[in-house]
Design a protein around this motif. Sequence first.
Motif, PDB file in Angstrom:
ATOM      1  N   UNK A 125     147.305 138.235  48.380  1.00  0.00           N
ATOM      2  CA  UNK A 125     146.279 138.967  47.654  1.00  0.00           C
ATOM      3  C   UNK A 125     146.707 139.259  46.224  1.00  0.00           C
ATOM      4  N   UNK A 126     147.987 139.133  45.943  1.00  0.00           N
ATOM      5  CA  UNK A 126     148.487 139.379  44.589  1.00  0.00           C
ATOM      6  C   UNK A 126     148.222 138.217  43.655  1.00  0.00           C
ATOM      7  N   UNK A 127     147.935 137.035  44.169  1.00  0.00           N
ATOM      8  CA  UNK A 127     147.763 135.897  43.280  1.00  0.00           C
ATOM      9  C   UNK A 127     146.717 134.885  43.737  1.00  0.00           C
ATOM     10  N   UNK A 128     145.888 135.250  44.693  1.00  0.00           N
ATOM     11  CA  UNK A 128     144.778 134.398  45.128  1.00  0.00           C
ATOM     12  C   UNK A 128     143.506 135.226  45.038  1.00  0.00           C
ATOM     13  N   UNK A 129     142.466 134.631  44.465  1.00  0.00           N
ATOM     14  CA  UNK A 129     141.214 135.365  44.358  1.00  0.00           C
ATOM     15  C   UNK A 129     140.028 134.445  44.190  1.00  0.00           C
ATOM     16  N   UNK A 130     138.836 135.037  44.302  1.00  0.00           N
ATOM     17  CA  UNK A 130     137.603 134.283  44.153  1.00  0.00           C
ATOM     18  C   UNK A 130     137.012 134.574  42.767  1.00  0.00           C
ATOM     19  N   UNK A 131     136.685 133.515  42.053  1.00  0.00           N
ATOM     20  CA  UNK A 131     136.099 133.657  40.726  1.00  0.00           C
ATOM     21  C   UNK A 131     134.694 134.219  40.877  1.00  0.00           C
ATOM     22  N   UNK A 132     134.431 135.337  40.202  1.00  0.00           N
ATOM     23  CA  UNK A 132     133.123 135.976  40.249  1.00  0.00           C
ATOM     24  C   UNK A 132     132.277 135.498  39.074  1.00  0.00           C
ATOM     25  N   UNK A 133     132.870 135.506  37.884  1.00  0.00           N
ATOM     26  CA  UNK A 133     132.157 135.030  36.703  1.00  0.00           C
ATOM     27  C   UNK A 133     133.150 134.530  35.668  1.00  0.00           C
ATOM     28  N   UNK A 134     132.635 133.706  34.756  1.00  0.00           N
ATOM     29  CA  UNK A 134     133.462 133.030  33.759  1.00  0.00           C
ATOM     30  C   UNK A 134     132.900 133.340  32.380  1.00  0.00           C
ATOM     31  N   UNK A 135     133.778 133.694  31.438  1.00  0.00           N
ATOM     32  CA  UNK A 135     133.347 133.972  30.068  1.00  0.00           C
ATOM     33  C   UNK A 135     132.778 132.736  29.398  1.00  0.00           C
ATOM     34  N   UNK A 136     131.970 132.924  28.358  1.00  0.00           N
ATOM     35  CA  UNK A 136     131.284 131.809  27.712  1.00  0.00           C
ATOM     36  C   UNK A 136     132.206 130.809  27.001  1.00  0.00           C
ATOM     37  N   UNK A 137     133.388 131.239  26.635  1.00  0.00           N
ATOM     38  CA  UNK A 137     134.307 130.337  25.932  1.00  0.00           C
ATOM     39  C   UNK A 137     135.422 129.803  26.828  1.00  0.00           C
ATOM     40  N   UNK A 138     135.394 130.138  28.110  1.00  0.00           N
ATOM     41  CA  UNK A 138     136.438 129.673  29.027  1.00  0.00           C
ATOM     42  C   UNK A 138     136.448 128.156  29.075  1.00  0.00           C
ATOM     43  N   UNK A 139     137.615 127.605  28.990  1.00  0.00           N
ATOM     44  CA  UNK A 139     137.849 126.159  29.033  1.00  0.00           C
ATOM     45  C   UNK A 139     137.196 125.398  27.878  1.00  0.00           C
ATOM     46  N   UNK A 140     136.913 126.085  26.777  1.00  0.00           N
ATOM     47  CA  UNK A 140     136.339 125.409  25.613  1.00  0.00           C
ATOM     48  C   UNK A 140     137.411 124.878  24.664  1.00  0.00           C
ATOM     49  N   UNK A 141     138.652 125.261  24.889  1.00  0.00           N
ATOM     50  CA  UNK A 141     139.758 124.771  24.057  1.00  0.00           C
ATOM     51  C   UNK A 141     139.869 123.254  24.215  1.00  0.00           C
ATOM     52  N   UNK A 142     140.141 122.527  23.136  1.00  0.00           N
ATOM     53  CA  UNK A 142     140.242 121.062  23.216  1.00  0.00           C
ATOM     54  C   UNK A 142     141.263 120.544  24.233  1.00  0.00           C
ATOM     55  N   UNK A 143     142.274 121.341  24.557  1.00  0.00           N
ATOM     56  CA  UNK A 143     143.281 120.870  25.521  1.00  0.00           C
ATOM     57  C   UNK A 143     142.710 120.658  26.917  1.00  0.00           C
ATOM     58  N   UNK A 144     141.537 121.241  27.203  1.00  0.00           N
ATOM     59  CA  UNK A 144     140.907 121.064  28.514  1.00  0.00           C
ATOM     60  C   UNK A 144     139.993 119.843  28.557  1.00  0.00           C
ATOM     61  N   UNK A 145     139.764 119.188  27.424  1.00  0.00           N
ATOM     62  CA  UNK A 145     138.908 117.993  27.341  1.00  0.00           C
ATOM     63  C   UNK A 145     137.521 118.217  27.950  1.00  0.00           C
ATOM     64  N   UNK A 146     136.994 119.423  27.800  1.00  0.00           N
ATOM     65  CA  UNK A 146     135.654 119.717  28.305  1.00  0.00           C
ATOM     66  C   UNK A 146     135.580 119.950  29.803  1.00  0.00           C
ATOM     67  N   UNK A 147     136.692 119.860  30.500  1.00  0.00           N
ATOM     68  CA  UNK A 147     136.698 120.043  31.960  1.00  0.00           C
ATOM     69  C   UNK A 147     136.911 121.515  32.303  1.00  0.00           C
ATOM     70  N   UNK A 148     136.100 122.021  33.207  1.00  0.00           N
ATOM     71  CA  UNK A 148     136.296 123.392  33.704  1.00  0.00           C
ATOM     72  C   UNK A 148     137.138 123.309  34.968  1.00  0.00           C
ATOM     73  N   UNK A 149     138.186 124.083  35.012  1.00  0.00           N
ATOM     74  CA  UNK A 149     139.089 124.055  36.152  1.00  0.00           C
ATOM     75  C   UNK A 149     138.524 124.790  37.351  1.00  0.00           C
ATOM     76  N   UNK A 150     137.604 125.708  37.096  1.00  0.00           N
ATOM     77  CA  UNK A 150     137.026 126.466  38.202  1.00  0.00           C
ATOM     78  C   UNK A 150     135.651 126.976  37.801  1.00  0.00           C
ATOM     79  N   UNK A 151     134.911 127.435  38.794  1.00  0.00           N
ATOM     80  CA  UNK A 151     133.565 127.961  38.594  1.00  0.00           C
ATOM     81  C   UNK A 151     133.379 129.158  39.524  1.00  0.00           C
TER      82      UNK A 151
END
Length: 110
Positions: A36-62
Amino acid sequence: PQPVGWFLLVKPYQLEEKSKGGIVLVQESKEYDDAACFVGQVVSVGPEAYSDPRYNGARWCAPGDYVLYASHAGQKVKIRGAAEEEKYLIIKDSDVRARTDAPEKIKMYL
């Protein structure tokens, strides 16, 4: 709350206290409590999450995905609900280490 920027709102994984047959899992719950200290369910994602060029447009989670995140990551928050307080974590998109379809099988290895 809706995270801003590159942040994600994550609800830490809640361990089952009873087996499907109704047996209280006291020892197993203690052993898996670390998860429970390091596993969780994503509830929501900020608008700029994964927008950095290093992610190549891919979202790692939703929203809805279970993720493993750095154990030191994020800011803990409590949100008062109708019945009780709920615990959440606000983490950076870069703190996500992996996705999992079976959060109940994750155990911290020390």
